[in-house]
Scaffold this active site. Structure first.
Site, PDB file in Angstrom:
ATOM      1  N   LYS A 168       2.500   2.115  -5.008  1.00  0.00           N
ATOM      2  CA  LYS A 168       3.229   1.591  -6.184  1.00  0.00           C
ATOM      3  C   LYS A 168       2.446   1.811  -7.465  1.00  0.00           C
ATOM      4  O   LYS A 168       3.021   2.027  -8.520  1.00  0.00           O
ATOM      5  CB  LYS A 168       3.498   0.083  -6.028  1.00  0.00           C
ATOM      6  CG  LYS A 168       4.461  -0.261  -4.930  1.00  0.00           C
ATOM      7  CD  LYS A 168       4.660  -1.756  -4.825  1.00  0.00           C
ATOM      8  CE  LYS A 168       3.443  -2.506  -4.348  1.00  0.00           C
ATOM      9  NZ  LYS A 168       3.006  -2.181  -2.984  1.00  0.00           N
TER      10      LYS A 168
ATOM     11  N   THR B 298      -7.439  -0.715  -0.490  1.00  0.00           N
ATOM     12  CA  THR B 298      -8.066  -0.743  -1.817  1.00  0.00           C
ATOM     13  C   THR B 298      -8.774  -2.075  -2.040  1.00  0.00           C
ATOM     14  O   THR B 298      -9.800  -2.159  -2.704  1.00  0.00           O
ATOM     15  CB  THR B 298      -6.978  -0.598  -2.913  1.00  0.00           C
ATOM     16  OG1 THR B 298      -6.078   0.417  -2.523  1.00  0.00           O
ATOM     17  CG2 THR B 298      -7.560  -0.267  -4.261  1.00  0.00           C
TER      18      THR B 298
ATOM     19  N   GLY C 234      -3.816  -4.123  -4.390  1.00  0.00           N
ATOM     20  CA  GLY C 234      -4.799  -3.133  -4.835  1.00  0.00           C
ATOM     21  C   GLY C 234      -4.035  -1.898  -5.264  1.00  0.00           C
ATOM     22  O   GLY C 234      -3.484  -1.188  -4.444  1.00  0.00           O
ATOM     23  N   HIS C 235      -3.922  -1.700  -6.554  1.00  0.00           N
ATOM     24  CA  HIS C 235      -3.166  -0.561  -7.058  1.00  0.00           C
ATOM     25  C   HIS C 235      -4.132   0.490  -7.607  1.00  0.00           C
ATOM     26  O   HIS C 235      -4.915   0.201  -8.502  1.00  0.00           O
ATOM     27  CB  HIS C 235      -2.191  -1.007  -8.159  1.00  0.00           C
ATOM     28  CG  HIS C 235      -1.095  -1.882  -7.635  1.00  0.00           C
ATOM     29  ND1 HIS C 235      -0.164  -2.487  -8.440  1.00  0.00           N
ATOM     30  CD2 HIS C 235      -0.763  -2.252  -6.377  1.00  0.00           C
ATOM     31  CE1 HIS C 235       0.680  -3.177  -7.694  1.00  0.00           C
ATOM     32  NE2 HIS C 235       0.324  -3.063  -6.441  1.00  0.00           N
TER      33      HIS C 235
ATOM     34  N   LEU D 118       3.845  12.680   0.616  1.00  0.00           N
ATOM     35  CA  LEU D 118       4.514  13.691   1.453  1.00  0.00           C
ATOM     36  C   LEU D 118       3.516  14.785   1.834  1.00  0.00           C
ATOM     37  O   LEU D 118       3.582  15.352   2.927  1.00  0.00           O
ATOM     38  CB  LEU D 118       5.712  14.279   0.695  1.00  0.00           C
ATOM     39  CG  LEU D 118       6.591  15.247   1.481  1.00  0.00           C
ATOM     40  CD1 LEU D 118       7.246  14.558   2.676  1.00  0.00           C
ATOM     41  CD2 LEU D 118       7.670  15.867   0.595  1.00  0.00           C
TER      42      LEU D 118
ATOM     43  N   ASP E 141       0.811  -1.229   0.000  1.00  0.00           N
ATOM     44  CA  ASP E 141       0.000   0.000   0.000  1.00  0.00           C
ATOM     45  C   ASP E 141       0.838   1.269   0.000  1.00  0.00           C
ATOM     46  O   ASP E 141       0.399   2.310   0.496  1.00  0.00           O
ATOM     47  CB  ASP E 141      -0.948   0.052   1.221  1.00  0.00           C
ATOM     48  CG  ASP E 141      -1.848  -1.152   1.299  1.00  0.00           C
ATOM     49  OD1 ASP E 141      -2.226  -1.650   0.234  1.00  0.00           O
ATOM     50  OD2 ASP E 141      -2.148  -1.590   2.420  1.00  0.00           O
TER      51      ASP E 141
ATOM     52  N   GLN F 246       2.602  -6.028  -2.995  1.00  0.00           N
ATOM     53  CA  GLN F 246       2.843  -6.044  -1.557  1.00  0.00           C
ATOM     54  C   GLN F 246       4.152  -5.303  -1.238  1.00  0.00           C
ATOM     55  O   GLN F 246       4.479  -4.367  -1.937  1.00  0.00           O
ATOM     56  CB  GLN F 246       2.838  -7.477  -1.004  1.00  0.00           C
ATOM     57  CG  GLN F 246       1.451  -8.120  -0.958  1.00  0.00           C
ATOM     58  CD  GLN F 246       0.998  -8.664  -2.287  1.00  0.00           C
ATOM     59  OE1 GLN F 246       1.740  -9.332  -2.980  1.00  0.00           O
ATOM     60  NE2 GLN F 246      -0.230  -8.378  -2.668  1.00  0.00           N
TER      61      GLN F 246
END
Ligand code: IMP
Length: 421
Positions: free
Chosen positions: A16, A294, A40-41, A327, A13, A219
Site C-alpha cells: 500500500k 517492515t 510498515g509502509h 507481479l 503488507d 493492515q
C-alpha cells in the site's frame, strides 16, 4: 484523481505504501485513518527508502498535507523518531497534522501487549508487540488517553492515574509510575503541540472546497477486527468503510476504492492461510520478493493468490479497482497457481467463512497457469507484458469482476503500469 481510498485486500503488507505514494502526488492531503505503528509502509523515492510506520505516505511531498486522523493510535516516542528520520532525509515534516482525538499508545500498552500474548501461550496471535490491541482496548473501555489530552496536564494526570490504578495488579510498579509517565507525556506535548489539531474540521473544509484527498488504509481486509480471520486479526477496522468514522468526514466523499493485493499472498503472525506454500515455491517467493516484515523483520509466510479471499475483500470494501503489486516476483516460475475456491468436508465453499477452525480445514481448489521467464521490471504497459502474465491478469479480473487499475512491477514509483484512475 477523485477522492480515493486505498486499502489492503489481503493480510496487510500488500504494498500500500508504494501505491499511496504513487497516488499522493495528485492529492492535496493523504490521511491515515486506522491502526498505528504496527503498519510498515515502504516508500522509495529517487533512490531513497522511507520506512514509514505512523506517517502517511504524503509526508514526503511538502505541498501535500499528511494527516494522522482520529481512528489511529499513536506512539509518540516512535512517531518522533520517524519525524527525526525523515528530517535526516531532507524533509522537515511541517506538512504533518495529528488529530486531537487519536488515542495514545502509552508505554504500559506495550507491556500489556507482551503480557497478553504470553498468557495466550500456543494460541498467541503473533502481534507486532507495539501495544496496538491494549491501546484500542482502553479506547473502547473509555479509559484511553487522547493526543489532545497532552495539551491539558491536569486532565492527563487524572487519566494516567486512573489507568495505572486499573492495571495495578499487572504492571510492575518500578517500571510504570505517575511521575515518570507525566515527565514523558510533557516532553511529547512540547514536541507534538505544533501538529495537533481538529483534523475532522480540516478535512471537511478541504473536501468542501473541492480539494482531493487520498485515504490511506493500514493492515488489510483479512486482519479487520470484524471481517478478518478472527481472533487472528488486528484491533481496528481496516476496511474502506471505516475511513468515514476514522477521519470524521461524511462517507459520501470517496469515489474510488482501490484494494491493494500482491500477485500472490503473504501473511505474518499466526492464523489460517489457505493457499500457503511451505515448499520450494514459498521459498522462491520469500527470497525473490524479500518478504520480511517492515515493522518486525519477521519472514512472511508465502503462497499463491487466493481469489476466493480476494473476492471477499472486494465485497466488504466495495472495491472499484485493484492495484496488483509485485507481479515481477512471479517471473521465472514455470507454473503459476491461483486459488479459486475451498473444499471443506467434500463440499466446495463459495463464500469466505467466519470461523477460523473451518478455514484451517479447507483445502484450496487451484487453477493452474503457465508461468513466464522474462523479467518485467522495465515494462510500462500492459500490452508489453508476456502473454501468460496478461492471461493471469484477465483471469483475476473475470473472477473478481473489477478491473486491475494499477500493476506494480518493482519497488520504485516509476515501476508501475497504470491503467485507469
Ligand atoms: P497487532 O496489530 O500488532 O495487534 O497484530 C495483530 C495481527 O495483525 C498479527 O498477526 C500481526 O502480524 C498482524 N499485523 C498487524 N499489522 C500488520 C501489518 O501492517 N502488516 C501485516 N500484518 C500486520
Amino acid at each position: 484523481m477523485q477522492n480515493t481510498i486505498v486499502v489492503g485486500a489481503q493480510w496487510g503488507d500488500e504494498g500500500k505504501g508504494k501505491i499511496t505514494h504513487y497516488l499522493s502526488e495528485h492529492a492535496h492531503a493523504v490521511v491515515r485513518f486506522s491502526g498505528g505503528d504496527n503498519a510498515g509502509h515502504t516508500v522509495i523515492q529517487a533512490g531513497k527508502t522511507f520506512k514509514l510506520h505512523h506517517l502517511p505516505s504524503g509526508i514526503i511531498y511538502p505541498e501535500v498535507l499528511a494527516v494522522m486522523a482520529n481512528g489511529m493510535v499513536v506512539n509518540p516516542d516512535k512517531l518522533l523518531a520517524e519525524i527525526e528520520q525523515i528530517k535526516t532525509q531532507g524533509y522537515n515534516g511541517a506538512n504533518l497534522r495529528i488529530s486531537d482525538r487519536a488515542h495514545l499508545i502509552m508505554p504500559y500498552h506495550l507491556y500489556l501487549d507482551g503480557y497478553e500474548e504470553e498468557k495466550r501461550g500456543n494460541k498467541s496471535i503473533g502481534t507486532t508487540k507495539r501495544g496496538i490491541g491494549p491501546a484500542y482496548q482502553d479506547k473502547v473501555k473509555r479509559s484511553g488517553i487522547r493526543v489532545g489530552d497532552l495539551l491539558y496536564p491536569e486532565i492527563l494526570k487524572e487519566r494516567i492515574q486512573q489507568s495505572l490504578d486499573s492495571y495495578r495488579d499487572i504492571l510492575p510498579s518500578d517500571q510504570f509510575n505517575l511521575e515518570s509517565l507525566l515527565a514523558k507525556t510533557q516532553k511529547w506535548a512540547e514536541s507534538l503541540a505544533p501538529y495537533i489539531t481538529d483534523t475532522s474540521v480540516l478535512l471537511d473544509g478541504m473536501l468542501r472546497e473541492g480539494k482531493t484527498v487520498l485515504f490511506e488504509g493500514a493492515q488489510g481486509a483479512l486482519l479487520d477486527i470484524d471481517h478478518g480471520t478472527y481472533p487472528f486479526v488486528t484491533s481496528s477496522n481496516c476496511v474502506a468503510g471505516n475511513y468515514s468514522a476514522g477521519c470524521g468526514v461524511s462517507p459520501i466523499w470517496a469515489k474510488e476504492i482501490i484494494g491493494v493485493s500482491k500477485a500472490y499472498t503473504t501473511r505474518v503472525g499466526t492464523g489460517a492461510f489457505m493457499t500457503e506454500d511451505t515448499g520450494e515455491t514459498g521459498r522462491f517467493i520469500l527470497e525473490k520478493g524479500v518478504e520480511y516484515g517492515t515493522t518486525t523483520g519477521r519472514p512472511r509466510r508465502c503462497g499463491w493468490l487466493d481469489l476466493l479471499a480476494l473476492r471477499y475483500a472486494v465485497r466488504i470494501n466495495g472495491l472499484t479497482g485493484l492495484a496488483l503489486t509485485k507481479l515481477d516476483v512471479l517471473s521465472g516460475l514455470p507454473e503459476i497457481k491461483v486459488g479459486v475456491g475451498y473444499n471443506y468436508k467434500d463440499k466446495l465453499i463459495k463464500e469466505f467463512p467466519a470461523q477460523t477452525h473451518i478455514l484451517d480445514d479447507c483445502q484450496p481448489e487451484y487453477r493452474s497457469f503457465p508461468g513466464w521467464s522474462e523479467e518485467i521490471t522495465e515494462v510500462r504497459s500492459r500490452e508489453k507484458l508476456p502473454a501468460p502474465a496478461r492471461e493471469y491478469l484477465s483471469f483475476i479480473e473475470d473472477y473478481l469482476q473489477i478491473p486491475v487499475k494499477i500493476i506494480s512491477v518493482g519497488p520504485e514509483a516509476h515501476q508501475t503500469i497504470q491503467e485507469i484512475i
